[in-house]
Design a protein around this motif. Structure first.
Motif: not given
Length: 485
Positions: A50-70
């Protein structure tokens, strides 16, 4: 009413009833093939539909993306404003204008992608370049220090490993960037401007964009998903939640997103990740051939209807290309069935293949198309490098030089050269730097004496001529300069 008229009205009424009945029954009497061709509507079965949302994909992928501080520490000497005064220098000497070295901390911010449960992270080389310390922050706000496992400037990729992690980190599975098509929907996940994790959506605008100038292997996925500073090293994800690229650069005049972003294809990322797991050194296939693009004039001269393929301009003696029968003047049209339109595309196709295998080239030679199978080997070190740093008082002081071989040429991205003496690096502020020597320069002659080995150059550099006349080769051009001794 006359009987004839009554009979006519009855016939018209019966015919109308028959047509109406056929119209009502028609949808239930279509042939099977016609029924399947009609789009079938269905009631949405879930909130997601109904929502036509990308939320399920984001919930799976986003936790694997990190911020890098050098973080890196840079030493600087402060120069006195009086240093350029001859009177001041007369009393205090050349070093009198410098204060004590001061240390300055530089920080850079980017993104990264966890690709395995044990905490292996892919990011960009330029995010962690020359870093003394690297730290990452996960989406759940945990922070970890990292080791740099591999740093490959040529691909603008680096591999990090989380220290002291408990394991079982969220991670993304690899997709196949060769299966991407223009128009596919993708998501870009990263940390733009340091504001926190952000997801943007767009489509694939091009799948083989070259001449971007970000890395040696100029072959990028172009997308209109908003990518801004800080997104570098972040994930480009397809609609299956698989990693298809590492966001690397943007085209911008203002520093913000203009709807043109570039990502390194995941098939190149796989090569670097595999190298990190097996010793931390990237070994690329070498076939011993140089290529150039095909212009409209070249295409016309070869009798082609349009420019296509890459033209072979040089073959190294005894190389895999020579053994396979590839010749100067041949036109390479495809690598393993994938067409190549310029030398960058050809180089990418070879670079993403593993050593020890073969590559099948579609070749146009003497007006006839045929296929060649070329062995994929590492570039050989035909002569010892004999690495030397030049000292003394000469224009080469501060330069580190090596004997040139196919292996050294491949490391320095040199095309068409495999013998002589090459500049490996130049110390900043040294005499070699001041006369303009650069990494990759091939020193040909000094005072009309041929330079064949690093040992010979050291001997020449120890002389004391009145004038140094030097001849070098740079990017296929011969440069000459003279310096007072």
């Amino acid at each position: 009413m006359p009987k004839a008229t009554t009979r006519t009205l009855r016939r018209v009424s019966a015919a109308f009833s028959l047509i109406l009945s056929l119209a009502v029954l028609a949808p239930f009497s279509l042939p099977a093939h016609a029924e399947s061709a009609v789009p079938q509507s269905a009631v949405p079965q879930s909130a997601t539909q109904i929502k036509l949302s990308f939320a399920p994909i984001v919930k799976e992928a986003a936790p694997a993306v990190v911020n890098v501080y050098a973080r890196r520490v840079v030493s600087q000497r402060q120069v006195s404003p009086f240093f350029n005064d001859p009177f001041f220098r007369r009393f205090f000497g050349d070093q009198g204008g410098f204060g004590a070295p001061r240390q300055r901390v530089e920080r850079s911010l980017g993104s990264g992608v966890i690709i395995s449960a044990d905490g292996i992270i892919i990011t960009n080389h330029h995010v962690i370049k020359d870093a003394d310390e690297v730290r990452v922050a996960l989406s759940d706000r945990r922070e970890f220090d990292c080791d740099i496992v591999l740093d490959d400037e040529r691909t603008d990729l680096a591999v990090l490993k989380i220290k002291d992690g408990t394991g079982n980190f969220p991670h993304l599975a690899f997709g196949d960037s060769d299966k991407l098509e223009v128009g596919d929907i993708v998501l870009a996940i990263g940390n733009p401007f340091g504001v926190g994790q952000t997801v943007t959506q767009g489509i694939v605008s091009a799948v083989a964009r070259t001449h971007v100038g970000v890395s040696d292997y100029q072959f990028f996925i172009q997308t209109d998903a908003s990518i801004n500073p800080g997104n570098s090293g972040g994930a480009l994800v397809d609609m299956s939640g698989h990693l298809v690229g590492i966001n690397s650069a943007i085209y911008s005049r203002s520093g913000g997103s203009n709807g043109i972003g570039f990502a390194i294809p995941v098939n190149m990322v796989k090569l670097i990740a595999d190298a990190a797991k097996h010793g931390g050194k990237v070994r690329r296939p070498w076939i011993g051939a140089s290529m150039q693009g095909v212009t409209a004039d070249i295409a016309e001269g070869m009798g082609l209807d349009r420019p296509r393929g890459v033209l072979v301009t040089r073959i190294s003696k005894g190389s895999p290309a020579a053994k396979a029968g590839l010749k100067v003047g041949d036109l390479v049209l495809a690598v393993d069935g994938t067409q190549v339109g310029d030398p960058n595309a050809f180089g990418y196709r070879l670079a993403t293949k593993k050593l020890g295998g073969t590559a099948d080239l579609d070749v146009l030679s003497d007006g006839r198309e045929h296929q060649l199978s070329i062995a994929l080997e590492a570039a050989p070190e035909t002569v010892p490098r004999d690495t030397r740093e030049i000292g003394g008082r000469s224009p080469f002081t501060g330069a580190t030089v090596e004997n040139l071989s196919p292996a050294v040429a491949e490391e320095l991205s040199l095309q068409g050269e495999d013998s002589g003496v090459v500049v490996k690096s130049v110390t900043r502020g040294s005499p070699a730097d001041r006369v303009g020597l650069q990494t990759g320069d091939i020193i040909l002659t000094v005072n009309q004496e041929d330079v064949k080995t690093t040992k010979g150059l050291v001997s020449i550099a120890g002389s004391d001529p009145y004038i140094w006349r030097v001849e070098v080769s740079r990017s296929g051009r011969t440069l000459r300069f003279a310096v007072r001794g």
